[in-house]
Design an enzyme around this catalytic site. Structure first.
Site, PDB file in Angstrom:
ATOM      1  N   GLU A   1     -23.804  -4.964 -11.093  1.00 14.28           N
ATOM      2  CA  GLU A   1     -24.569  -4.862 -10.359  1.00 14.28           C
ATOM      3  C   GLU A   1     -23.020  -3.930  -9.583  1.00 14.28           C
ATOM      4  OE1 GLU A   1     -27.353  -4.728 -10.563  1.00 14.28           O
ATOM      5  OE2 GLU A   1     -28.384  -5.091  -8.818  1.00 14.28           O
TER       6      GLU A   1
ATOM      7  N   LYS B   1     -35.495 -16.975  -7.341  1.00 16.38           N
ATOM      8  CA  LYS B   1     -35.097 -16.639  -6.355  1.00 16.38           C
ATOM      9  C   LYS B   1     -35.500 -17.157  -5.117  1.00 16.38           C
ATOM     10  CE  LYS B   1     -35.688 -11.833  -6.870  1.00 16.38           C
ATOM     11  NZ  LYS B   1     -36.823 -10.517  -6.712  1.00 16.38           N
TER      12      LYS B   1
ATOM     13  N   CYS C   1     -65.608   0.886  -4.349  1.00 14.64           N
ATOM     14  CA  CYS C   1     -66.585   1.672  -4.044  1.00 14.64           C
ATOM     15  C   CYS C   1     -67.170   2.410  -4.940  1.00 14.64           C
ATOM     16  CB  CYS C   1     -65.998   2.666  -2.670  1.00 14.64           C
ATOM     17  SG  CYS C   1     -67.157   4.155  -2.791  1.00 14.64           S
TER      18      CYS C   1
ATOM     19  N   CYS D   1     -67.423   2.388   2.194  1.00 11.66           N
ATOM     20  CA  CYS D   1     -66.096   3.145   1.709  1.00 11.66           C
ATOM     21  C   CYS D   1     -65.942   4.166   2.704  1.00 11.66           C
ATOM     22  CB  CYS D   1     -66.494   3.982   0.386  1.00 11.66           C
ATOM     23  SG  CYS D   1     -64.890   4.838  -0.193  1.00 11.66           S
TER      24      CYS D   1
ATOM     25  N   CYS E   1     -66.069   8.472   1.761  1.00  8.74           N
ATOM     26  CA  CYS E   1     -66.931   8.379   1.189  1.00  8.74           C
ATOM     27  C   CYS E   1     -68.496   7.679   1.818  1.00  8.74           C
ATOM     28  CB  CYS E   1     -67.068   9.060   0.098  1.00  8.74           C
ATOM     29  SG  CYS E   1     -67.576   7.336  -1.209  1.00  8.74           S
TER      30      CYS E   1
ATOM     31  N   TYR F   1     -22.464  -8.651 -15.717  1.00 11.63           N
ATOM     32  CA  TYR F   1     -23.362  -9.338 -16.045  1.00 11.63           C
ATOM     33  C   TYR F   1     -23.710  -9.700 -17.351  1.00 11.63           C
ATOM     34  CZ  TYR F   1     -26.724  -6.875 -14.425  1.00 11.63           C
ATOM     35  OH  TYR F   1     -28.140  -5.544 -14.822  1.00 11.63           O
TER      36      TYR F   1
ATOM     37  N   LEU G   1     -36.537  -8.307 -14.772  1.00  9.82           N
ATOM     38  CA  LEU G   1     -36.428 -10.280 -15.009  1.00  9.82           C
ATOM     39  C   LEU G   1     -37.857 -10.266 -14.424  1.00  9.82           C
ATOM     40  CD1 LEU G   1     -33.010 -11.093 -14.046  1.00  9.82           C
ATOM     41  CD2 LEU G   1     -33.422 -10.472 -15.908  1.00  9.82           C
TER      42      LEU G   1
ATOM     43  N   GLU H   1       3.846   1.772  -1.028  1.00  9.49           N
ATOM     44  CA  GLU H   1       4.671   2.226  -2.201  1.00  9.49           C
ATOM     45  C   GLU H   1       2.948   2.634  -3.155  1.00  9.49           C
ATOM     46  OE1 GLU H   1       7.918   1.735  -3.855  1.00  9.49           O
ATOM     47  OE2 GLU H   1       8.620   1.674  -1.923  1.00  9.49           O
ATOM     48  N   PHE H   2       2.530   1.994  -3.288  1.00 12.28           N
ATOM     49  CA  PHE H   2       1.359   2.258  -4.202  1.00 12.28           C
ATOM     50  C   PHE H   2       0.739   4.029  -4.165  1.00 12.28           C
ATOM     51  CE2 PHE H   2      -2.796   3.083  -5.873  1.00 12.28           C
ATOM     52  CZ  PHE H   2      -2.679   2.309  -6.836  1.00 12.28           C
ATOM     53  N   ASP H   3       0.854   4.596  -2.958  1.00 12.21           N
ATOM     54  CA  ASP H   3       0.236   5.695  -2.567  1.00 12.21           C
ATOM     55  C   ASP H   3       1.559   6.896  -3.102  1.00 12.21           C
ATOM     56  OD1 ASP H   3      -2.074   4.813  -1.904  1.00 12.21           O
ATOM     57  OD2 ASP H   3      -0.997   4.870   0.563  1.00 12.21           O
TER      58      ASP H   3
ATOM     59  N   LYS I   1     -27.503 -13.889  -8.757  1.00 20.66           N
ATOM     60  CA  LYS I   1     -28.014 -12.806  -8.772  1.00 20.66           C
ATOM     61  C   LYS I   1     -28.200 -11.999  -7.846  1.00 20.66           C
ATOM     62  CE  LYS I   1     -32.443 -10.967  -9.633  1.00 20.66           C
ATOM     63  NZ  LYS I   1     -32.168  -8.787  -8.759  1.00 20.66           N
TER      64      LYS I   1
ATOM     65  N   CYS J   1     -65.775  10.321  -4.741  1.00 17.97           N
ATOM     66  CA  CYS J   1     -65.095   9.918  -3.825  1.00 17.97           C
ATOM     67  C   CYS J   1     -64.811  10.235  -3.810  1.00 17.97           C
ATOM     68  CB  CYS J   1     -65.315   8.401  -4.168  1.00 17.97           C
ATOM     69  SG  CYS J   1     -64.099   7.330  -2.914  1.00 17.97           S
TER      70      CYS J   1
ATOM     71  N   LYS K   1     -30.376 -17.337 -18.173  1.00 17.18           N
ATOM     72  CA  LYS K   1     -29.912 -17.210 -19.384  1.00 17.18           C
ATOM     73  C   LYS K   1     -30.133 -17.892 -20.588  1.00 17.18           C
ATOM     74  CE  LYS K   1     -28.514 -12.604 -17.488  1.00 17.18           C
ATOM     75  NZ  LYS K   1     -27.071 -11.881 -17.056  1.00 17.18           N
TER      76      LYS K   1
ATOM     77  N   ASP L   1     -27.170  -8.330  -5.478  1.00 20.19           N
ATOM     78  CA  ASP L   1     -28.187  -7.728  -5.195  1.00 20.19           C
ATOM     79  C   ASP L   1     -27.746  -5.970  -4.831  1.00 20.19           C
ATOM     80  OD1 ASP L   1     -30.647  -6.876  -4.208  1.00 20.19           O
ATOM     81  OD2 ASP L   1     -30.495  -8.123  -2.068  1.00 20.19           O
TER      82      ASP L   1
ATOM     83  N   ASP M   1       0.452  -1.441   0.158  1.00 17.57           N
ATOM     84  CA  ASP M   1      -0.254   0.297  -0.408  1.00 17.57           C
ATOM     85  C   ASP M   1       1.004   0.903  -0.045  1.00 17.57           C
ATOM     86  OD1 ASP M   1      -1.749  -1.547   0.182  1.00 17.57           O
ATOM     87  OD2 ASP M   1      -2.202  -1.080   2.371  1.00 17.57           O
TER      88      ASP M   1
ATOM     89  N   ARG N   1     -29.708   2.626 -13.656  1.00 24.24           N
ATOM     90  CA  ARG N   1     -31.321   2.295 -14.704  1.00 24.24           C
ATOM     91  C   ARG N   1     -32.057   2.996 -14.411  1.00 24.24           C
ATOM     92  NH1 ARG N   1     -33.965  -3.737 -13.168  1.00 24.24           N
ATOM     93  NH2 ARG N   1     -35.743  -2.687 -12.177  1.00 24.24           N
TER      94      ARG N   1
ATOM     95  N   GLU O   1     -25.805 -17.372 -13.571  1.00 23.48           N
ATOM     96  CA  GLU O   1     -25.262 -16.601 -12.786  1.00 23.48           C
ATOM     97  C   GLU O   1     -26.581 -16.175 -11.386  1.00 23.48           C
ATOM     98  OE1 GLU O   1     -24.910 -13.026 -15.836  1.00 23.48           O
ATOM     99  OE2 GLU O   1     -25.191 -14.147 -17.273  1.00 23.48           O
TER     100      GLU O   1
HETATM  101  P1  AMP Z   1     -35.884  -6.941 -10.603  1.00 18.46           P
HETATM  102  O1  AMP Z   1     -35.005  -5.940 -10.066  1.00 18.46           O
HETATM  103  O2  AMP Z   1     -35.978  -8.041  -9.731  1.00 18.46           O
HETATM  104  O3  AMP Z   1     -36.743  -7.296 -11.426  1.00 18.46           O
HETATM  105  O4  AMP Z   1     -34.256  -7.873 -11.574  1.00 18.46           O
HETATM  106  C1  AMP Z   1     -33.727  -7.667 -12.811  1.00 18.46           C
HETATM  107  C2  AMP Z   1     -32.354  -6.999 -12.175  1.00 18.46           C
HETATM  108  O5  AMP Z   1     -31.438  -7.268 -11.530  1.00 18.46           O
HETATM  109  C3  AMP Z   1     -31.990  -6.574 -13.273  1.00 18.46           C
HETATM  110  O6  AMP Z   1     -32.227  -4.997 -13.527  1.00 18.46           O
HETATM  111  C4  AMP Z   1     -30.515  -6.366 -13.169  1.00 18.46           C
HETATM  112  O7  AMP Z   1     -30.253  -5.120 -11.960  1.00 18.46           O
HETATM  113  C5  AMP Z   1     -29.807  -7.026 -11.546  1.00 18.46           C
HETATM  114  N1  AMP Z   1     -29.169  -8.629 -11.927  1.00 18.46           N
HETATM  115  C6  AMP Z   1     -28.310  -8.878 -10.646  1.00 18.46           C
HETATM  116  N2  AMP Z   1     -27.575 -10.057 -10.808  1.00 18.46           N
HETATM  117  C7  AMP Z   1     -28.176 -10.122 -12.392  1.00 18.46           C
HETATM  118  C8  AMP Z   1     -27.515 -11.114 -13.820  1.00 18.46           C
HETATM  119  N3  AMP Z   1     -26.369 -11.505 -13.316  1.00 18.46           N
HETATM  120  N4  AMP Z   1     -27.954 -10.863 -15.011  1.00 18.46           N
HETATM  121  C9  AMP Z   1     -29.063  -9.583 -15.084  1.00 18.46           C
HETATM  122  N5  AMP Z   1     -28.867  -9.327 -14.678  1.00 18.46           N
HETATM  123  C10 AMP Z   1     -28.657  -8.942 -12.796  1.00 18.46           C
HETATM  124 ZN    ZN Z   2     -65.724   6.133  -1.875  1.00 16.63          ZN
END
Ligand code: AMP
Ligand code: ZN
Length: 681
Positions: free
Chosen positions: A170, A309, A421, A403, A406, A222, A81, A33-35, A112, A427, A285, A114, A31, A133, A110
């Site tokens: 992501e 999921k 309603c 309701c 109303c 991805y 997706l 040296e890098f800095d 997913k 309303c 995919k 988050d 680190d 996005r 792949e």
């Molecule tokens: P959703 O938001 O639940 O509709 O899921 C779609 C989102 O999953 C995409 O917009 C990506 O941001 C995310 N994502 C994460 N990993 C992947 C992957 N390996 N391939 C495609 N989408 C992915």
């Molecule tokens: Zn109403």
């Protein structure tokens, strides 16, 4: 070595160390040296500004401040997706795929990730832009912030990249970094961050990129996007991106069957807890890009990809009360108010109960200990009741009969899940909701009015419906609270400008139940004008005596016969257009000058030559499949996804699947070439 060469050499060296450390998890320099080298480069660059490079490793420390993130339209839409939750869902998906593609299908599996989705643009091998996005068609330009993320290559390796392309991925915050950030927060007595995902997306919108540079964000890629990609399949795309220097997780697998997909899922359902970052599922995919093209997209997601999921986390908590909300269409939704509880890092206080049947089916009672789950939906739901913990004096939950806004008696139509309603005209949430929908971005997109302004306008008695908007004047709205001359003018100008919004969006804006964007488009194309849509067919005298509204039955049939419309939508449209009050509103809007027919440009190139004909296209063509489809649709034809007795023509391209061929032959469906098709027009 002259100064320029010296600067270039230092940049190259630092770039190589960065790549090894952040993308390959290897350390090639201390680190310290890098800095030292980085400082040396900074000093040289400061003294010789003529050699400035926006992609020098020195920019990783940030410094740029973004006040307003500019909106950028995505050249290639960023789709969402479709989700699946079980083996059964995946097998059904495979069935759907096989109906369209009749060759063997390979899949790329792949993880997913988050975090926050991002699209990176590269030009001439250099990082050019990063866009969030957003809503899928346009996002925010977060280039300055993303440049500080060390695993985003600023210069690509190799030479074989296209001159211009995008790559999707992501931005995630690994657990370790997230914990460290929270330790710092705790030490400063600040409120802790809730979860890595929100912190990652929040980081992208920080104004000061120096702050972003301090956060241990990572960018996992991805998907390549572009017009001339040197690849035939998804898996090759991943390998190529890795070669160019992107961080592409190595967990991905290429498999030959759904069986193997399921194995991959099972394996990662356990192993995911060992990963350095959060993952909530697997993305599967279709590997071949040609098959992907054949499968295409629905309105919101590719047909060739599916998210699986992992089972959602469940917790139990107490149901404190049930409240009932009235939506813009008058639909009543029950909402559960819960004792606050943490699920997967977020605090949950409310859950959806869907409808009366759901409450009855689960026998959910106030005071119950209930199981809450956060699955694919944003709003968590109650999945079961812990009967052992039910208080002795509990009674079944009563569903409201009036309701809550109303006090009109609620109605529930035969076969429908929701109560409504029926007091559409007065309303309050319905009146406000319809106007809010009308002005919303995908409808009339009226600048200068927000939902709160609508509430104000209705409460002040200035408007009662959307047609009233067009009678408003600056003087009318000025007396409203917090309304300045400028904003009043903006509002009236915004309303005026909306008169140019095209017919299909006006139709969507009217708020006809079940008529979403896509259906509105279909109806606009089919009828071309509001007048034609509202025109009741001529009826003979005999049926005049049988019906209270002559022509409605025929109109219903006419609408229901349009592909993908069906009786539910048809009934709703007919009910809307035969309502006196609605007809009056529409004629007022028409007088105000809104677009109630397709414009000459929209009509251009559209004919009815292929009306009533269904085409199936298979194989590879001279023109793109998308253009071919558009051509068929513009001329009134329909594109089917699989061959059946309803198919009129099969347009046959090169490398067409053998089973489609056999099927077409068996059913005696005429097969035509691309040229023969063009000759039909
Ligand atoms: P959703 O938001 O639940 O509709 O899921 C779609 C989102 O999953 C995409 O917009 C990506 O941001 C995310 N994502 C994460 N990993 C992947 C992957 N390996 N391939 C495609 N989408 C992915
Ligand atoms: Zn109403």
């Amino acid at each position: 070595m002259d100064i320029e060469q010296q600067i270039k050499a230092l940049r190259e060296e630092l770039r190589a160390h960065n790549y090894a450390y952040y993308t390959q998890d290897q350390s090639t320099i201390s680190d310290f040296e890098f800095d030292k080298k980085l400082e040396q480069l900074q000093a040289l660059e400061a003294a010789n500004p003529e050699f400035y490079d926006p992609n020098s490793p020195t920019v990783r420390v940030g410094g740029e401040v973004t006040k307003n993130f500019e909106t950028v339209v995505h050249e290639f839409r960023m789709y969402s997706l479709d989700n699946s939750y079980s083996k059964q869902d995946l097998l059904e998906w495979e069935q759907r795929l096989k109906r369209i593609v009749d060759e063997d299908i390979q899949y790329t599996c792949e993880l997913k990730y988050d975090g926050a989705s991002i699209s990176l643009r590269y030009e001439d091998g250099a990082f050019a832009k990063a866009v969030t996005r957003g809503d899928g068609t346009q996002g925010d330009d977060v280039t300055n912030n993303v440049r500080t993320i060390k695993s985003v290559p600023l210069k690509l390796k190799g030479r074989d990249w296209p001159q211009k392309f995008e790559i999707r991925g992501e931005i995630v915050l690994p657990w370790d970094g997230f914990k460290k950030m929270n330790e710092d927060r705790a030490a400063q007595g600040l409120e802790l961050y809730r979860n890595p995902r929100n912190t990652a997306s929040g980081s992208l919108k920080l104004q000061d990129s120096t702050e972003v540079a301090k956060r241990p964000l990572e960018c996992l890629l991805y998907q390549l996007a572009g017009t001339n990609l040197p690849i035939q399949n998804q898996y090759a795309g991943l390998e190529l991106a890795r070669k160019w220097g992107f961080k592409v997780p190595t967990a991905s697998r290429l498999v030959n069957s759904m069986e193997e997909v399921l194995e991959f899922i099972e394996q990662w359902d356990k192993k995911r807890h060992e990963l350095p970052y959060e993952t909530d599922g697997v993305v599967i995919k279709v590997n071949s890009l040609q098959q992907q093209e054949e499968l295409g997209f629905t309105a919101k997601a590719p047909r060739w990809a599916m998210a699986y999921k992992f089972a959602a986390e469940q917790v139990s908590t107490r149901l404190k009360s049930i409240t009932f909300q009235v939506g813009r269409t008058g639909a009543i939704t029950p909402v559960a108010n819960l004792e606050p509880v943490e699920i997967s890092g977020t605090t949950v206080k409310r859950a959806s109960l869907h409808n009366a049947d759901q409450i009855e089916k689960l026998d959910i009672r106030i005071g119950d200990e209930v199981y809450v789950e956060k699955g694919g939906e944003i709003i968590p739901k109650i999945v079961a009741v812990d009967l052992a913990k039910r208080p002795e004096d509990s009674v079944p939950a009563a569903y409201i009969e009036e309701c809550p806004e109303c006090h009109t008696a609620l109605v529930r139509k035969e076969g429908e899940a929701l109560h409504y309603c029926p007091n559409e005209q007065s309303c309050p949430p319905q009146v406000k909701g319809r106007i809010q929908h009308f002005i919303s971005r995908k409808a009339m997109d009226v600048d200068g009015i927000g939902s709160e302004t609508v509430d104000q306008l209705v409460e002040a008695g200035l408007i009662n419906n959307y047609a009233d908007l067009y009678d408003l004047k600056v003087e009318d709205v000025l007396p409203l609270e917090r309304m300045a001359q400028k904003s009043a003018e903006n509002m009236i100008n915004g309303i005026e400008a909306s008169k140019l919004v095209p017919f299909e969006r006006v139709l969507f804006a009217l708020g006809i139940r079940y008529v979403g964007e896509t259906v509105a488009k279909k109806l606009a194309r089919k009828y071309k004008s509001m007048q034609a849509l509202m025109q009741m067919p001529e009826v003979n005298e005999a049926s005049l005596f049988e019906q209270t509204h002559p022509g409605t039955q025929q109109k219903l049939e006419e609408l229901a016969a349009i592909p993908e419309i069906g009786t539910r939508i048809a009934e709703s449209v007919v009910a809307f257009i035969s309502d006196e009050n609605n007809r009056h509103l529409i004629s007022r809007l028409q007088e105000s000058g809104l677009q109630f027919s397709l414009s000459p440009e929209q009509l251009e190139g559209q004919t009815d030559q292929l009306a009533g004909k269904t085409f199936v296209i298979s194989g590879v063509f001279e023109m793109s499949r998308a253009d071919l489809k558009k051509m068929i649709e513009n001329n009134g034809g329909k594109v089917g996804s699989s061959i059946s007795s309803k198919t009129d023509y099969l347009i046959r391209g090169e490398k067409m699947g053998p089973s489609k061929l056999t099927k077409a032959e068996k059913l005696g469906i005429p097969m035509i070439s691309e040229q023969e098709f063009l000759a039909m027009l």
